[in-house]
Write an enzyme that holds these catalytic residues in place. Sequence first.
Site, PDB file in Angstrom:
ATOM      1  N   ARG A  38      -5.072  -2.198  12.108  1.00  0.00           N
ATOM      2  CA  ARG A  38      -5.920  -3.170  12.698  1.00  0.00           C
ATOM      3  C   ARG A  38      -5.507  -3.853  14.134  1.00  0.00           C
ATOM      4  O   ARG A  38      -4.301  -4.247  14.216  1.00  0.00           O
ATOM      5  CB  ARG A  38      -6.228  -4.369  11.670  1.00  0.00           C
ATOM      6  CG  ARG A  38      -7.926  -4.937  12.010  1.00  0.00           C
ATOM      7  CD  ARG A  38      -8.149  -5.868  11.163  1.00  0.00           C
ATOM      8  NE  ARG A  38      -7.257  -6.213   9.952  1.00  0.00           N
ATOM      9  CZ  ARG A  38      -7.957  -6.776   8.984  1.00  0.00           C
ATOM     10  NH1 ARG A  38      -9.162  -7.256   9.182  1.00  0.00           N
ATOM     11  NH2 ARG A  38      -7.241  -6.954   7.933  1.00  0.00           N
ATOM     12  N   ASN A  96      -4.455   1.606   0.131  1.00  0.00           N
ATOM     13  CA  ASN A  96      -4.209   0.792  -0.864  1.00  0.00           C
ATOM     14  C   ASN A  96      -5.086  -0.537  -0.607  1.00  0.00           C
ATOM     15  O   ASN A  96      -4.470  -1.690  -0.998  1.00  0.00           O
ATOM     16  CB  ASN A  96      -2.847   0.462  -1.570  1.00  0.00           C
ATOM     17  CG  ASN A  96      -1.977  -0.150  -0.263  1.00  0.00           C
ATOM     18  OD1 ASN A  96      -1.965   0.356   0.979  1.00  0.00           O
ATOM     19  ND2 ASN A  96      -1.099  -1.305  -0.591  1.00  0.00           N
ATOM     20  N   LYS A 136      -7.887  -8.128  -6.940  1.00  0.00           N
ATOM     21  CA  LYS A 136      -6.582  -7.737  -6.138  1.00  0.00           C
ATOM     22  C   LYS A 136      -5.483  -8.034  -6.939  1.00  0.00           C
ATOM     23  O   LYS A 136      -5.067  -8.742  -7.905  1.00  0.00           O
ATOM     24  CB  LYS A 136      -6.582  -8.607  -4.950  1.00  0.00           C
ATOM     25  CG  LYS A 136      -7.792  -8.499  -3.998  1.00  0.00           C
ATOM     26  CD  LYS A 136      -7.510  -9.449  -2.851  1.00  0.00           C
ATOM     27  CE  LYS A 136      -8.529  -9.176  -1.868  1.00  0.00           C
ATOM     28  NZ  LYS A 136      -8.612  -9.983  -0.496  1.00  0.00           N
ATOM     29  N   TYR A 138      -0.781  -7.794  -6.698  1.00  0.00           N
ATOM     30  CA  TYR A 138       0.381  -7.836  -6.058  1.00  0.00           C
ATOM     31  C   TYR A 138       1.444  -7.305  -7.051  1.00  0.00           C
ATOM     32  O   TYR A 138       1.187  -7.414  -8.404  1.00  0.00           O
ATOM     33  CB  TYR A 138       0.948  -9.166  -5.462  1.00  0.00           C
ATOM     34  CG  TYR A 138       0.309  -9.437  -4.125  1.00  0.00           C
ATOM     35  CD1 TYR A 138       0.506  -8.548  -2.868  1.00  0.00           C
ATOM     36  CD2 TYR A 138      -0.807 -10.230  -4.143  1.00  0.00           C
ATOM     37  CE1 TYR A 138      -0.013  -8.826  -1.676  1.00  0.00           C
ATOM     38  CE2 TYR A 138      -1.574 -10.211  -2.879  1.00  0.00           C
ATOM     39  CZ  TYR A 138      -1.027  -9.668  -1.674  1.00  0.00           C
ATOM     40  OH  TYR A 138      -1.605  -9.755  -0.499  1.00  0.00           O
ATOM     41  N   GLU A 139       2.581  -7.071  -6.722  1.00  0.00           N
ATOM     42  CA  GLU A 139       3.666  -6.554  -7.527  1.00  0.00           C
ATOM     43  C   GLU A 139       3.986  -7.180  -9.072  1.00  0.00           C
ATOM     44  O   GLU A 139       3.806  -6.753 -10.015  1.00  0.00           O
ATOM     45  CB  GLU A 139       5.183  -6.658  -6.874  1.00  0.00           C
ATOM     46  CG  GLU A 139       6.325  -6.529  -7.538  1.00  0.00           C
ATOM     47  CD  GLU A 139       6.408  -5.091  -8.052  1.00  0.00           C
ATOM     48  OE1 GLU A 139       6.482  -4.061  -7.234  1.00  0.00           O
ATOM     49  OE2 GLU A 139       6.938  -4.771  -8.995  1.00  0.00           O
ATOM     50  N   GLY A 247      18.997   4.367 -28.371  1.00  0.00           N
ATOM     51  CA  GLY A 247      19.672   4.379 -29.667  1.00  0.00           C
ATOM     52  C   GLY A 247      21.292   4.109 -29.822  1.00  0.00           C
ATOM     53  O   GLY A 247      22.026   3.797 -30.818  1.00  0.00           O
TER      54      GLY A 247
HETATM   55  N1  CAO Z   1     -10.193  -2.138  10.960  1.00  0.00           N
HETATM   56  C1  CAO Z   1     -10.849  -2.938  10.392  1.00  0.00           C
HETATM   57  N2  CAO Z   1     -10.907  -3.450   9.374  1.00  0.00           N
HETATM   58  C2  CAO Z   1      -9.750  -3.387   8.543  1.00  0.00           C
HETATM   59  C3  CAO Z   1      -8.746  -2.383   9.035  1.00  0.00           C
HETATM   60  C4  CAO Z   1      -8.984  -1.700  10.335  1.00  0.00           C
HETATM   61  N3  CAO Z   1      -8.156  -0.825  10.817  1.00  0.00           N
HETATM   62  N4  CAO Z   1      -7.824  -2.228   8.002  1.00  0.00           N
HETATM   63  C5  CAO Z   1      -8.314  -3.060   6.838  1.00  0.00           C
HETATM   64  N5  CAO Z   1      -9.214  -3.516   7.421  1.00  0.00           N
HETATM   65  C6  CAO Z   1     -10.247  -4.670   6.476  1.00  0.00           C
HETATM   66  C7  CAO Z   1     -10.501  -4.003   5.079  1.00  0.00           C
HETATM   67  O1  CAO Z   1     -11.419  -3.266   5.525  1.00  0.00           O
HETATM   68  C8  CAO Z   1     -11.013  -5.232   4.433  1.00  0.00           C
HETATM   69  O2  CAO Z   1     -12.103  -5.548   4.645  1.00  0.00           O
HETATM   70  P1  CAO Z   1     -13.186  -6.186   3.738  1.00  0.00           P
HETATM   71  O3  CAO Z   1     -12.742  -7.185   2.856  1.00  0.00           O
HETATM   72  O4  CAO Z   1     -14.295  -6.538   4.598  1.00  0.00           O
HETATM   73  O5  CAO Z   1     -13.750  -4.882   2.983  1.00  0.00           O
HETATM   74  C9  CAO Z   1      -9.836  -6.441   5.139  1.00  0.00           C
HETATM   75  O6  CAO Z   1      -9.133  -5.671   6.017  1.00  0.00           O
HETATM   76  C10 CAO Z   1      -8.726  -6.664   4.256  1.00  0.00           C
HETATM   77  O7  CAO Z   1      -8.228  -5.616   3.159  1.00  0.00           O
HETATM   78  P2  CAO Z   1      -7.818  -6.265   1.836  1.00  0.00           P
HETATM   79  O8  CAO Z   1      -8.749  -6.734   0.972  1.00  0.00           O
HETATM   80  O9  CAO Z   1      -7.156  -5.031   1.033  1.00  0.00           O
HETATM   81  O10 CAO Z   1      -6.335  -6.992   2.061  1.00  0.00           O
HETATM   82  P3  CAO Z   1      -6.041  -8.461   1.555  1.00  0.00           P
HETATM   83  O11 CAO Z   1      -4.686  -8.856   2.412  1.00  0.00           O
HETATM   84  O12 CAO Z   1      -7.027  -9.404   1.192  1.00  0.00           O
HETATM   85  O13 CAO Z   1      -5.608  -7.897  -0.012  1.00  0.00           O
HETATM   86  C11 CAO Z   1      -4.065  -6.698  -1.422  1.00  0.00           C
HETATM   87  C12 CAO Z   1      -4.194  -7.416   0.073  1.00  0.00           C
HETATM   88  C13 CAO Z   1      -2.656  -5.920  -1.613  1.00  0.00           C
HETATM   89  C14 CAO Z   1      -4.151  -7.810  -2.440  1.00  0.00           C
HETATM   90  C15 CAO Z   1      -5.156  -5.559  -1.733  1.00  0.00           C
HETATM   91  O14 CAO Z   1      -5.302  -4.919  -0.729  1.00  0.00           O
HETATM   92  C16 CAO Z   1      -4.778  -5.111  -2.997  1.00  0.00           C
HETATM   93  O15 CAO Z   1      -5.176  -5.453  -4.262  1.00  0.00           O
HETATM   94  N6  CAO Z   1      -4.895  -3.651  -2.750  1.00  0.00           N
HETATM   95  C17 CAO Z   1      -4.630  -2.713  -4.011  1.00  0.00           C
HETATM   96  C18 CAO Z   1      -3.510  -3.118  -4.851  1.00  0.00           C
HETATM   97  C19 CAO Z   1      -2.116  -2.841  -4.092  1.00  0.00           C
HETATM   98  O16 CAO Z   1      -1.890  -1.871  -3.375  1.00  0.00           O
HETATM   99  N7  CAO Z   1      -1.421  -3.838  -4.324  1.00  0.00           N
HETATM  100  C20 CAO Z   1       0.064  -3.799  -3.683  1.00  0.00           C
HETATM  101  C21 CAO Z   1       0.265  -4.505  -2.417  1.00  0.00           C
HETATM  102  S1  CAO Z   1       1.832  -4.746  -2.222  1.00  0.00           S
HETATM  103  O17 CAO Z   1       2.399  -5.837  -3.425  1.00  0.00           O
END
Ligand code: CAO
Length: 414
Positions: A38, A96, A136, A138-139, A247
């Site tokens: 982004r 992801n 959503k 995280y690790e 074992g």
């Molecule tokens: N241009 C415009 N918008 C963009 C973009 C770009 N290049 N890249 C990302 N975005 C937007 C997404 O479309 C999203 O928008 P909407 O909510 O409107 O759909 C927004 O950015 C945020 O994305 P997100 O919800 O994935 O990010 P977050 O920080 O809120 O959540 C995480 C992070 C990791 C919890 C979530 O992405 C997730 O659950 N991912 C799947 C599981 C995963 O991989 N977890 C491991 C993370 S590492 O510990």
Amino acid sequence: MEQALKGIKILDMTHVQSGPTCTQLLAWFGADVIKVERPGGGDATRGQLRDLPDVDSLYFTMLNHNKRSITLNTKSEAGKKIFSKLVAHCDALVENFAPGALDRMGFSWAQIQRINPRIVYASIKGFGSGPYEDCKVYENVAQCTGGSASTTGAIDGFPMVTGAQIGDSGTGLHLALGIVTALYQRTFSGKGQRVECAMQDGVLNLCRVKLRDQQRLKNGPLKEYPQFPNGQFGNAVPRAGNASGGGQPGWIVRCKDWENDPDSYIYVIAQEGAFPGLANAIGHDDWLNDPEWNTPEARLSKLDQMFSEIEKWTLTKTKFEVMDILNPLNVPCGPILSMEELANEKSLRETGTIVEVDHPERGKYLTVGNPIKLSDSYVDVSRSPLLGEHTDEILLELGLDIEEIRQAKEHGAV
Ligand code: CAO
């Protein structure tokens, strides 16, 4: 020498840790990984856990080697057009985001297939289909929901997460295998396909032996667990401290100077075949003719006592001295190596598992290189890209001319 994935183009929509570890592996095997970020901040990890002001964090740099970066607002109209070109240009799209994010951008799987029927569309989510599919993750959430935390920790203690990133990097690794498998199938089918890995599933896959034990439990106590014979078993696989998963009984014992060095410990496995050597080394050759000690079954009920006798001996030596004595006797053992020791380990530098990389803003730093060694595909670990460093170069490759690039910038699309 060529690289195994030379010519494969990856549209990398990943962020944080799980997805980037997957695409980094593909980049190390030679794929051209185009990381879409982004405009403005890019991948949030660039700014997280920073050790130096205004410089990409080690969090980011150590997960994004060998990639190119383009900034692109995929929610703007101009950005969507460029994104469609990228979909048409690439062999795999990896993401992801939180569930549904790509669909909300207007790029459903059906739409992506319409643009490029050969593309492999690979995703990591926290959970597969079911009650938690929208969550959503995280690790540590994955470690807790995938069976790792409930089976890790002190015997009478609370559930524990592990420092190994089995939810993030573990699932990234699973996804990388899914992608290359789908690309291989495409060579016959001519079609792309969807590849999905849920972090819960990835962790559970790595906890496979615990599901084994869950089923053994109904047929009697788990004799290799420290709860046998003194403790009680409940309905679920319990935490087993540092007991060996297999074992062959094992435990962590203290070594010389453990009072001052938090890593002065060694893991020792009393493998059946090597037991005579181990007993001799620690001055317990009396065990070898004693029916109370000279069979694995006899020892099972007194593993505590056995490891405390072993520890009396290890306490007189450093962990490396113990290793030097026990290894020639074929006793499986491993010193607890600190990150400081690993960073300075010469053999890991020589194999490319630990690599020093130079970065224009932060200077030299250490990273973990590719742990998967191919004899006919070299890995040259190069630095992570700066935010948008390759935007113009990639847009030109997509066929945009200078004027179109100027307009895309003017509209804030890149
Ligand atoms: N241009 C415009 N918008 C963009 C973009 C770009 N290049 N890249 C990302 N975005 C937007 C997404 O479309 C999203 O928008 P909407 O909510 O409107 O759909 C927004 O950015 C945020 O994305 P997100 O919800 O994935 O990010 P977050 O920080 O809120 O959540 C995480 C992070 C990791 C919890 C979530 O992405 C997730 O659950 N991912 C799947 C599981 C995963 O991989 N977890 C491991 C993370 S590492 O510990």
